[in-house]
Design a protein around this motif. Structure first.
Motif, PDB file in Angstrom:
ATOM      1  N   LEU A   1      57.595  65.682  79.350  1.00 33.42           N
ATOM      2  CA  LEU A   1      58.333  64.199  79.845  1.00 33.42           C
ATOM      3  C   LEU A   1      58.256  63.269  78.857  1.00 33.42           C
ATOM      4  N   THR A   2      56.975  62.409  78.744  1.00 29.24           N
ATOM      5  CA  THR A   2      56.714  61.477  77.407  1.00 29.24           C
ATOM      6  C   THR A   2      57.250  61.901  76.635  1.00 29.24           C
ATOM      7  N   VAL A   3      57.247  62.509  76.085  1.00 27.03           N
ATOM      8  CA  VAL A   3      57.941  62.653  74.120  1.00 27.03           C
ATOM      9  C   VAL A   3      58.954  62.940  74.939  1.00 27.03           C
ATOM     10  N   GLU A   4      59.677  64.086  75.522  1.00 20.62           N
ATOM     11  CA  GLU A   4      60.909  63.647  75.788  1.00 20.62           C
ATOM     12  C   GLU A   4      61.563  62.635  75.958  1.00 20.62           C
ATOM     13  N   ASN A   5      61.824  61.805  77.053  1.00 23.41           N
ATOM     14  CA  ASN A   5      62.197  60.395  76.729  1.00 23.41           C
ATOM     15  C   ASN A   5      61.811  59.492  75.736  1.00 23.41           C
ATOM     16  N   ALA A   6      60.524  59.749  74.664  1.00 23.18           N
ATOM     17  CA  ALA A   6      60.959  58.053  73.504  1.00 23.18           C
ATOM     18  C   ALA A   6      61.891  58.603  72.640  1.00 23.18           C
ATOM     19  N   ALA A   7      62.041  60.256  72.791  1.00 21.60           N
ATOM     20  CA  ALA A   7      63.028  61.066  71.740  1.00 21.60           C
ATOM     21  C   ALA A   7      64.576  60.062  71.767  1.00 21.60           C
ATOM     22  N   LYS A   8      64.194  59.952  73.134  1.00 26.42           N
ATOM     23  CA  LYS A   8      65.341  60.119  73.612  1.00 26.42           C
ATOM     24  C   LYS A   8      66.351  58.216  73.499  1.00 26.42           C
ATOM     25  N   GLU A   9      64.700  57.440  73.616  1.00 26.92           N
ATOM     26  CA  GLU A   9      64.899  55.999  73.437  1.00 26.92           C
ATOM     27  C   GLU A   9      65.227  55.547  72.147  1.00 26.92           C
ATOM     28  N   ALA A  10      64.711  56.473  71.460  1.00 26.59           N
ATOM     29  CA  ALA A  10      64.488  56.268  69.888  1.00 26.59           C
ATOM     30  C   ALA A  10      66.155  56.381  69.540  1.00 26.59           C
ATOM     31  N   GLY A  11      66.575  57.532  70.156  1.00 28.13           N
ATOM     32  CA  GLY A  11      67.724  58.303  69.339  1.00 28.13           C
ATOM     33  C   GLY A  11      67.457  59.590  68.744  1.00 28.13           C
ATOM     34  N   GLU A  12      66.483  59.789  68.640  1.00 34.54           N
ATOM     35  CA  GLU A  12      66.230  61.087  67.540  1.00 34.54           C
ATOM     36  C   GLU A  12      65.713  62.054  68.823  1.00 34.54           C
ATOM     37  N   TYR A  13      65.398  63.262  67.962  1.00 31.13           N
ATOM     38  CA  TYR A  13      65.666  64.482  68.784  1.00 31.13           C
ATOM     39  C   TYR A  13      63.693  64.852  69.412  1.00 31.13           C
ATOM     40  N   ALA A  14      63.857  65.856  70.292  1.00 31.67           N
ATOM     41  CA  ALA A  14      62.688  66.402  70.214  1.00 31.67           C
ATOM     42  C   ALA A  14      62.461  67.757  70.813  1.00 31.67           C
ATOM     43  N   HIS A  15      61.429  68.997  70.800  1.00 28.75           N
ATOM     44  CA  HIS A  15      61.467  69.720  71.362  1.00 28.75           C
ATOM     45  C   HIS A  15      59.981  70.027  71.801  1.00 28.75           C
ATOM     46  N   ALA A  16      59.675  69.788  73.146  1.00 26.33           N
ATOM     47  CA  ALA A  16      59.063  69.694  73.591  1.00 26.33           C
ATOM     48  C   ALA A  16      58.329  71.117  74.382  1.00 26.33           C
ATOM     49  N   ARG A  17      58.747  72.240  73.871  1.00 27.44           N
ATOM     50  CA  ARG A  17      58.996  73.592  74.604  1.00 27.44           C
ATOM     51  C   ARG A  17      58.610  74.393  73.789  1.00 27.44           C
TER      52      ARG A  17
END
Lengths: 164, 341
Positions: free
Chosen positions: B224-240
């Motif tokens: 959740l932390t990583v995905e939220n950070a990516a969302k706020e930055a306007g970039e992408y995350a793959h935490a799965r």
């Protein structure tokens, strides 16, 4: 567009640089990070088989550790210590006292016993409530919180039921 | 008397036709003539003078070649005559003006002295006339003010300096370690701050250039932390869970042309099986730079900008996510401030 997938040969920078120099990759296709990497290269180049100097990992020990060892040998551990609690632990109290009284005594063992006596006297002077609030074990944190809640609310269930 | 011993006859020089040879030729020709039905004598007479000279007859290809040569030469002359020297110089100057200033030596004149890297955060204080001269953020050591994002004490408070135990220490992590306290590895936070600043600076520059940044982590606790950070930055995350072919065979997985990330930030370089995350090796394969938080049991070799530190504590991970998010946002904000040349 050409690319090189050989992660064990050189670093990403050397491979892309090679592709650009040889003309396999055109200047327009140069990756975004290439200029940034050239301006700010990492402190150590990321080579796969890089050999690292065999530095011995040193043990972190302090002069107070001897006193701590003696203390725990005699009194044992008081359980898990809460790191967020800012009050000093029993061992820390002991150490502070030890430092204060160090100048008066020459022999270590004598000094140890003297500190023990002084602290026991101080302990008897404190009331039981204060002692508990300065308790640093993990278990105490929960009991103190429970106590706070019960003190604040002051709701007697029997009264509530009797009103009805 | 003296001349009796002399050798009579023609000089037998090497390389030239000889009468003996001619005699042989004669014989051959006679035989040929008998077969062909032509007179051999006339042929011989024609051949002997000709054998001294080079053949004059040119092939069709040779003739054509010479024709083309002449044509090309005429063309070249016309081309050279088309523009005057003055015209050529003017054109060249125009071409030079259109090139970027990226490769120039930085100019320091009285006009832009206050704009050089004496201060850290500059663009907001510049005049418009000076803005044009400063076009390249890569010239400055800390264009985005990334060093001001955190202090060493923040790292300490977030428990970044805690590593795992002695037994799981990866030998390649030894240079980054301060020591071991009763079996627990402690990181050298001085080194961590330096490396973290480098990593954040790189992130900001990539964000400024409009690169795609991918946050990767396979630590379920921190998804959740990583995905939220990516969302706020306007970039992408793959935490799965990471599919093996995600980077190397992306076009097949997404069934279309894909653009791979320009930077991968690994908040943890290990997968739940305590092995090196596939993304580390795959990013190196696909020539994508990586920034990775390497714990004491990870291998920092393949990571472009490793940051040694704790990757297990939620406070530490929250701190990293916040810092990278802020660096990305800083980079993006500067993009809109200065018009690109």
């Amino acid at each position: 567009m050409a690319s090189s997938r050989l992660e064990r040969i050189g670093s990403i920078y050397t491979r892309v640089r090679g592709l650009l120099r040889s003309g396999a990759m055109k200047q327009e296709d140069k990756p975004i990070w290439y200029d940034v990497y050239e301006a700010f290269p990492p402190k150590i180049e990321p080579f796969h088989g890089r050999k690292v100097p065999d530095i011995a990992v040193r043990n972190i020990l302090y002069p107070e550790d001897i006193i701590r060892a003696k203390f725990y040998e005699r009194y044992g551990s008081s359980g898990q210590i809460s790191l967020t609690n800012k009050y000093p632990t029993p061992c820390q109290n002991f150490l502070d006292k030890y430092r204060e009284m160090e100048k008066d005594y020459a022999d270590e063992n004598e000094l140890f016993e003297a500190v023990v006596k002084v602290l026991q006297e101080e302990k008897s002077m404190f009331s039981s409530n204060e002692q508990q609030s300065r308790d640093t074990s993990m278990a105490s944190m929960f009991t103190s919180v429970n106590k706070e809640i019960s003190q604040k609310s002051k709701i007697n269930i029997a009264n509530v039921l009797s009103e009805k | 008397m003296e001349y009796e011993a002399a050798v009579k006859g023609r000089l037998k020089l090497k390389g030239t036709a000889n009468k003996d040879i001619q005699k042989k030729l004669k014989k051959k020709n006679k035989e040929k003539a008998k077969n062909d039905g032509e007179s051999s004598k006339t042929k011989e007479q024609n051949e002997t003078p000709q054998s001294y000279k080079q053949p004059v007859v040119k092939t069709k290809a040779q003739l054509k070649f010479e024709q083309m040569k002449e044509e090309q030469q005429k063309k070249r002359i016309l081309e050279k005559a088309s523009k005057t020297h003055k015209q050529r110089v003017e054109e060249f100057n125009r071409h030079l003006d259109s090139l970027t200033e990226h490769f120039d030596i930085p100019k320091v004149s009285p006009g832009n002295l206050n704009a050089t890297a004496l201060k850290v955060n500059q663009p907001t204080e510049l005049k418009e006339s000076e803005l044009k001269e400063i076009t390249n953020p890569l010239r400055f050591p800390d264009y985005f003010g990334v060093r001001n994002l955190f202090r060493l004490k923040d790292l300490f408070d977030a428990k970044v300096h805690y590593g795992h135990k002695d037994g799981t220490l990866h030998p390649n992590m030894k240079p980054y370690i301060f020591g071991s306290r009763l079996g627990h590895i402690i990181f050298d936070l001085d080194k961590t701050t330096e490396l973290l600043q480098d990593a954040l600076n790189f992130t900001a520059h990539i964000a400024y250039k409009g690169g795609i940044i991918l946050f990767v982590s396979h630590y379920p606790q921190h998804t959740l932390t990583v995905e939220n950070a990516a969302k706020e930055a306007g970039e992408y995350a793959h935490a799965r869970e990471w599919d093996f072919h995600l980077l190397t065979n992306s076009e097949k997985i997404y069934k279309g042309v894909t653009r791979l990330p320009d930077l991968i930030i690994m908040v943890s370089t290990l997968n739940p099986q305590m092995q090196e995350h596939t993304a580390v090796r795959d990013a190196a394969k696909m020539c994508i730079p990586t920034i990775g938080i390497v714990d004491s049991n990870s291998n920092p070799n393949l990571i472009t900008y490793p940051v040694p530190g704790n990757d297990d504590s939620p406070t530490a991970v929250q701190l990293y996510c916040n810092l990278f998010r802020d660096a990305i946002l800083l980079g993006k904000s500067k993009k809109s401030e200065i018009p690109s040349s």
